[in-house]
Each structure stands twice: as structure tokens, then as C-alpha cells.
Design a protein around this motif. Structure first.
Motif, PDB file in Angstrom:
ATOM      1  N   GLN A 123     -33.548 -22.495  -2.243  1.00 27.48           N
ATOM      2  CA  GLN A 123     -32.693 -22.622  -3.146  1.00 27.48           C
ATOM      3  C   GLN A 123     -31.237 -22.744  -2.246  1.00 27.48           C
ATOM      4  O   GLN A 123     -30.957 -21.924  -1.462  1.00 27.48           O
ATOM      5  CB  GLN A 123     -32.716 -21.330  -4.024  1.00 27.48           C
ATOM      6  CG  GLN A 123     -33.590 -21.355  -5.082  1.00 27.48           C
ATOM      7  CD  GLN A 123     -33.804 -20.477  -5.909  1.00 27.48           C
ATOM      8  OE1 GLN A 123     -33.751 -19.123  -5.807  1.00 27.48           O
ATOM      9  NE2 GLN A 123     -33.809 -20.615  -7.351  1.00 27.48           N
ATOM     10  N   LEU A 124     -30.440 -23.597  -2.890  1.00 26.98           N
ATOM     11  CA  LEU A 124     -28.966 -23.509  -2.344  1.00 26.98           C
ATOM     12  C   LEU A 124     -28.204 -22.562  -2.334  1.00 26.98           C
ATOM     13  O   LEU A 124     -28.053 -22.077  -3.613  1.00 26.98           O
ATOM     14  CB  LEU A 124     -28.342 -24.781  -2.785  1.00 26.98           C
ATOM     15  CG  LEU A 124     -26.800 -25.257  -2.555  1.00 26.98           C
ATOM     16  CD1 LEU A 124     -27.161 -25.846  -1.061  1.00 26.98           C
ATOM     17  CD2 LEU A 124     -26.174 -26.188  -3.399  1.00 26.98           C
TER      18      LEU A 124
ATOM     19  N   GLU B  20     -32.102  -7.587  -0.221  1.00 29.02           N
ATOM     20  CA  GLU B  20     -32.531  -8.686  -0.752  1.00 29.02           C
ATOM     21  C   GLU B  20     -32.081 -10.082   0.031  1.00 29.02           C
ATOM     22  O   GLU B  20     -32.252 -11.116  -0.444  1.00 29.02           O
ATOM     23  CB  GLU B  20     -32.288  -8.891  -2.119  1.00 29.02           C
ATOM     24  CG  GLU B  20     -30.615  -8.304  -2.418  1.00 29.02           C
ATOM     25  CD  GLU B  20     -30.508  -6.966  -2.582  1.00 29.02           C
ATOM     26  OE1 GLU B  20     -31.258  -6.163  -1.962  1.00 29.02           O
ATOM     27  OE2 GLU B  20     -29.476  -6.654  -3.590  1.00 29.02           O
ATOM     28  N   ASP B  21     -31.381  -9.826   0.958  1.00 22.69           N
ATOM     29  CA  ASP B  21     -30.727 -10.928   1.659  1.00 22.69           C
ATOM     30  C   ASP B  21     -31.952 -11.304   2.638  1.00 22.69           C
ATOM     31  O   ASP B  21     -31.870 -12.464   3.204  1.00 22.69           O
ATOM     32  CB  ASP B  21     -29.591 -10.755   2.531  1.00 22.69           C
ATOM     33  CG  ASP B  21     -28.496 -10.393   1.727  1.00 22.69           C
ATOM     34  OD1 ASP B  21     -27.614  -9.601   2.042  1.00 22.69           O
ATOM     35  OD2 ASP B  21     -28.258 -11.009   0.462  1.00 22.69           O
ATOM     36  N   SER B  22     -32.910 -10.583   2.789  1.00 25.50           N
ATOM     37  CA  SER B  22     -34.049 -10.903   3.685  1.00 25.50           C
ATOM     38  C   SER B  22     -34.716 -12.183   3.332  1.00 25.50           C
ATOM     39  O   SER B  22     -35.381 -12.409   2.131  1.00 25.50           O
ATOM     40  CB  SER B  22     -35.244  -9.481   3.830  1.00 25.50           C
ATOM     41  OG  SER B  22     -34.487  -8.794   4.309  1.00 25.50           O
ATOM     42  N   ALA B  23     -34.842 -13.251   4.063  1.00 27.77           N
ATOM     43  CA  ALA B  23     -35.666 -14.328   3.753  1.00 27.77           C
ATOM     44  C   ALA B  23     -35.564 -15.340   5.054  1.00 27.77           C
ATOM     45  O   ALA B  23     -34.826 -15.174   6.073  1.00 27.77           O
ATOM     46  CB  ALA B  23     -34.674 -15.126   2.482  1.00 27.77           C
ATOM     47  N   VAL B  24     -35.783 -16.572   4.711  1.00 26.40           N
ATOM     48  CA  VAL B  24     -35.766 -17.580   5.724  1.00 26.40           C
ATOM     49  C   VAL B  24     -34.509 -18.509   5.449  1.00 26.40           C
ATOM     50  O   VAL B  24     -34.419 -18.960   4.133  1.00 26.40           O
ATOM     51  CB  VAL B  24     -36.918 -18.365   5.891  1.00 26.40           C
ATOM     52  CG1 VAL B  24     -36.453 -19.729   7.005  1.00 26.40           C
ATOM     53  CG2 VAL B  24     -37.860 -17.816   6.541  1.00 26.40           C
ATOM     54  N   TYR B  25     -33.540 -18.793   6.109  1.00 26.87           N
ATOM     55  CA  TYR B  25     -32.371 -19.543   5.832  1.00 26.87           C
ATOM     56  C   TYR B  25     -32.381 -20.817   6.593  1.00 26.87           C
ATOM     57  O   TYR B  25     -32.852 -20.950   7.802  1.00 26.87           O
ATOM     58  CB  TYR B  25     -31.121 -18.735   6.271  1.00 26.87           C
ATOM     59  CG  TYR B  25     -30.837 -17.670   5.235  1.00 26.87           C
ATOM     60  CD1 TYR B  25     -31.352 -16.409   5.556  1.00 26.87           C
ATOM     61  CD2 TYR B  25     -29.910 -17.780   4.208  1.00 26.87           C
ATOM     62  CE1 TYR B  25     -31.464 -15.308   4.818  1.00 26.87           C
ATOM     63  CE2 TYR B  25     -29.720 -16.659   3.204  1.00 26.87           C
ATOM     64  CZ  TYR B  25     -30.491 -15.455   3.843  1.00 26.87           C
ATOM     65  OH  TYR B  25     -30.255 -14.388   2.926  1.00 26.87           O
ATOM     66  N   PHE B  26     -32.301 -22.039   5.988  1.00 22.22           N
ATOM     67  CA  PHE B  26     -32.149 -23.360   6.517  1.00 22.22           C
ATOM     68  C   PHE B  26     -30.831 -23.966   6.360  1.00 22.22           C
ATOM     69  O   PHE B  26     -30.098 -24.056   5.089  1.00 22.22           O
ATOM     70  CB  PHE B  26     -33.202 -24.318   5.744  1.00 22.22           C
ATOM     71  CG  PHE B  26     -34.571 -24.064   5.985  1.00 22.22           C
ATOM     72  CD1 PHE B  26     -35.415 -23.056   5.112  1.00 22.22           C
ATOM     73  CD2 PHE B  26     -35.366 -24.204   7.148  1.00 22.22           C
ATOM     74  CE1 PHE B  26     -36.713 -22.653   5.197  1.00 22.22           C
ATOM     75  CE2 PHE B  26     -36.598 -23.885   7.425  1.00 22.22           C
ATOM     76  CZ  PHE B  26     -37.232 -23.183   6.599  1.00 22.22           C
ATOM     77  N   CYS B  27     -30.288 -24.486   7.624  1.00 27.25           N
ATOM     78  CA  CYS B  27     -29.323 -25.256   7.610  1.00 27.25           C
ATOM     79  C   CYS B  27     -29.546 -26.656   7.402  1.00 27.25           C
ATOM     80  O   CYS B  27     -30.783 -27.135   7.707  1.00 27.25           O
ATOM     81  CB  CYS B  27     -28.162 -25.280   8.658  1.00 27.25           C
ATOM     82  SG  CYS B  27     -28.969 -25.688  10.111  1.00 27.25           S
ATOM     83  N   ALA B  28     -28.784 -27.800   6.847  1.00 24.50           N
ATOM     84  CA  ALA B  28     -29.118 -29.067   6.718  1.00 24.50           C
ATOM     85  C   ALA B  28     -27.751 -29.964   7.124  1.00 24.50           C
ATOM     86  O   ALA B  28     -26.641 -29.368   6.789  1.00 24.50           O
ATOM     87  CB  ALA B  28     -29.809 -29.247   5.697  1.00 24.50           C
TER      88      ALA B  28
ATOM     89  N   PHE C  24     -35.561 -27.984  -5.663  1.00 22.83           N
ATOM     90  CA  PHE C  24     -36.908 -27.969  -5.132  1.00 22.83           C
ATOM     91  C   PHE C  24     -37.786 -27.350  -6.267  1.00 22.83           C
ATOM     92  O   PHE C  24     -37.671 -26.376  -6.882  1.00 22.83           O
ATOM     93  CB  PHE C  24     -37.215 -27.251  -4.079  1.00 22.83           C
ATOM     94  CG  PHE C  24     -36.516 -27.807  -2.490  1.00 22.83           C
ATOM     95  CD1 PHE C  24     -35.200 -27.522  -2.307  1.00 22.83           C
ATOM     96  CD2 PHE C  24     -37.202 -28.544  -2.002  1.00 22.83           C
ATOM     97  CE1 PHE C  24     -34.852 -28.315  -1.161  1.00 22.83           C
ATOM     98  CE2 PHE C  24     -36.715 -29.212  -0.879  1.00 22.83           C
ATOM     99  CZ  PHE C  24     -35.319 -29.019  -0.427  1.00 22.83           C
ATOM    100  N   GLY C  25     -39.180 -27.848  -6.128  1.00 20.02           N
ATOM    101  CA  GLY C  25     -40.054 -27.057  -6.734  1.00 20.02           C
ATOM    102  C   GLY C  25     -40.710 -25.974  -6.028  1.00 20.02           C
ATOM    103  O   GLY C  25     -40.415 -25.747  -4.876  1.00 20.02           O
ATOM    104  N   GLU C  26     -41.809 -25.344  -6.642  1.00 19.65           N
ATOM    105  CA  GLU C  26     -42.374 -24.233  -5.770  1.00 19.65           C
ATOM    106  C   GLU C  26     -43.539 -24.620  -4.672  1.00 19.65           C
ATOM    107  O   GLU C  26     -43.637 -24.201  -3.758  1.00 19.65           O
ATOM    108  CB  GLU C  26     -43.308 -23.529  -6.679  1.00 19.65           C
ATOM    109  CG  GLU C  26     -42.686 -22.877  -7.962  1.00 19.65           C
ATOM    110  CD  GLU C  26     -41.878 -21.749  -7.348  1.00 19.65           C
ATOM    111  OE1 GLU C  26     -41.402 -20.857  -8.348  1.00 19.65           O
ATOM    112  OE2 GLU C  26     -41.823 -21.328  -6.220  1.00 19.65           O
TER     113      GLU C  26
END
Lengths: 113, 113
Positions: free
Chosen positions: A45-46, A83-91, B104-106
């Protein structure tokens, strides 16, 4: 084509501390730089994006900075929460790469309570 | 507003078998993308549609992969025959145009045995 490198691959911070994730890109013509957050088993999600005509953008605890000369951009998260724990992707995306969005390899952020 | 819908969520097949994934984008989104996401990696574009036209399929392995978006709405991605290395998550995304946020979708998680 575009090549995006992202560092670090993993990041662990204490709750309340700041987290910084850095990306570099290869195509100087790239003009759009989004950041996506992907929680475990969920869709990306953006969370914030920036275009090449600005150097910084902020949205509450999240900010992104862009250095076009050095071809790098960074994500800053302040006052981190579990809740900020996640994988972050740049693009990065630009016309010279066929308007294709090229993603980095991701940063797994863990916020310790 | 309904998000991007993908099916199936999970699929387990034996190698050399065919498999198909379906995606219904957000209503009104002209641009549809299929991405491949390997474990621990960022999404990689397979194909991008503008309405019913495939405008970027340079990363689609055309010997075994095919895609269609016949009426410019929903889309199908097919693999025939599947190989062990095709095990991954196949993400569909859509956007109003190819200029902003991707939704994105799931994802469809494929396991090839």
C-alpha cells in the motif's frame, strides 16, 4: 533501464525512535518516487510519494526527501510504533524507462515495544 | 469502493501443469498491471495494460506466460506449463492512469511442486 537499490535490508528500532530507509536510482530522468508498505501476507500500500519537482514531503510521522543530484531518496519515520513493523519498498519511475515502476528489494522494519 | 480483486488466493500445482490467475481492477481504472513478487524481493513488472492494449510486456516470459484483458476491464494471467521456479506471489494492480498511485490486490500465491 532503471535500477533501484535499497538499504538496509533489515532494520530494528526501539518504539519511539526514528527509522530511516535509503534508496538510490540509476536513471537521472526518473521523476516519480513512491514508497509502499507491505505487512506480512498483505498487499503493498502506498504510504507517501514524491515527484522530482520537490525536495521533501511530509505526512504526519512520515517524510520523504529527494536529492536529484545524487540520485537518492529516503524515507523517514519518526516516533515509530509497533504497527509500523512491515516491509517497506521504494520505487522509481520515469519516461526513459518506459514509465515502468521499478521497485527496490525492500526493508524489513521491526519496531520493538 | 471495492479494491482490486484477485483469485485464487492460493494455488498448488505440480510442475508442467497449467495455471490461471484472474484480476478485477478498481472500477474506472484504465491501467492494469501484473507483477511477480518472489520471497524477500520487490514486485517486478510482468505486463502493463492501458485499457485492452498491452503497452509493456517486455518482462513477460512469452514462451510459457500469456495474459489477456479482452474488454479492458478484468484480466487473466496464464502459465503453461508451470516450472518450479514460477513459485511466487502474482500481484495485480490498477491505477487511473499510469501516472500515480498503484492499488494492489492481495495477490495469488503459487506453489509449484
Amino acid at each position: 533501464g532503471e535500477n533501484v537499490e535499497q538499504h538496509p535490508s533489515t532494520l530494528s528500532v526501539q518504539e519511539g525512535d526514528s527509522a530511516v530507509i535509503k534508496c538510490t536510482y540509476s536513471d537521472s530522468a526518473s521523476n516519480y518516487f513512491p514508497w509502499y508498505k507491505q505487512e506480512l501476507g498483505k498487499r503493498p500500500q502506498l504510504i507517501i510519494d514524491i515527484r522530482s519537482n520537490v525536495g521533501e514531503k511530509k505526512d504526519q510521522r512520515i517524510a520523504v526527501t529527494l536529492n536529484k543530484t545524487a540520485k537518492h531518496f529516503s524515507l523517514h519515520i519518526t516516533e515509530t510504533q509497533p504497527e509500523d513493523s512491515a516491509v517497506y519498498f521504494c520505487a522509481a519511475k520515469g519516461e526513459s524507462s518506459g514509465d515502468k515502476l521499478t521497485f527496490g528489494t525492500g526493508t524489513r522494519l521491526a519496531v520493538r515495544p | 469502493e471495492a479494491g482490486v480483486v484477485q483469485s485464487p488466493r492460493y494455488k498448488i500445482i505440480e510442475k508442467k501443469q497449467p495455471v490461471a490467475f484472474w484480476c478485477n481492477p478498481i472500477s474506472g481504472h484504465n491501467t492494469l498491471y501484473w507483477y511477480l513478487q518472489n520471497l524477500g524481493q520487490g514486485p517486478e513488472l510482468l505486463i502493463r495494460y492501458e485499457n485492452e492494449e498491452a503497452v509493456d510486456d517486455s518482462q513477460l516470459p512469452k514462451d510459457r506466460f500469456s495474459a489477456e484483458r479482452l474488454k479492458g476491464v478484468d484480466s487473466t494471467l496464464k502459465i503453461q506449463p508451470a516450472e518450479l521456479g514460477d513459485s511466487a506471489v502474482y500481484l495485480c494492480a490498477s491505477s487511473v492512469q499510469n501516472t500515480g498511485e498503484l492499488f494492489f490486490g492481495e495477490g495469488s500465491r503459487l506453489t509449484v511442486l
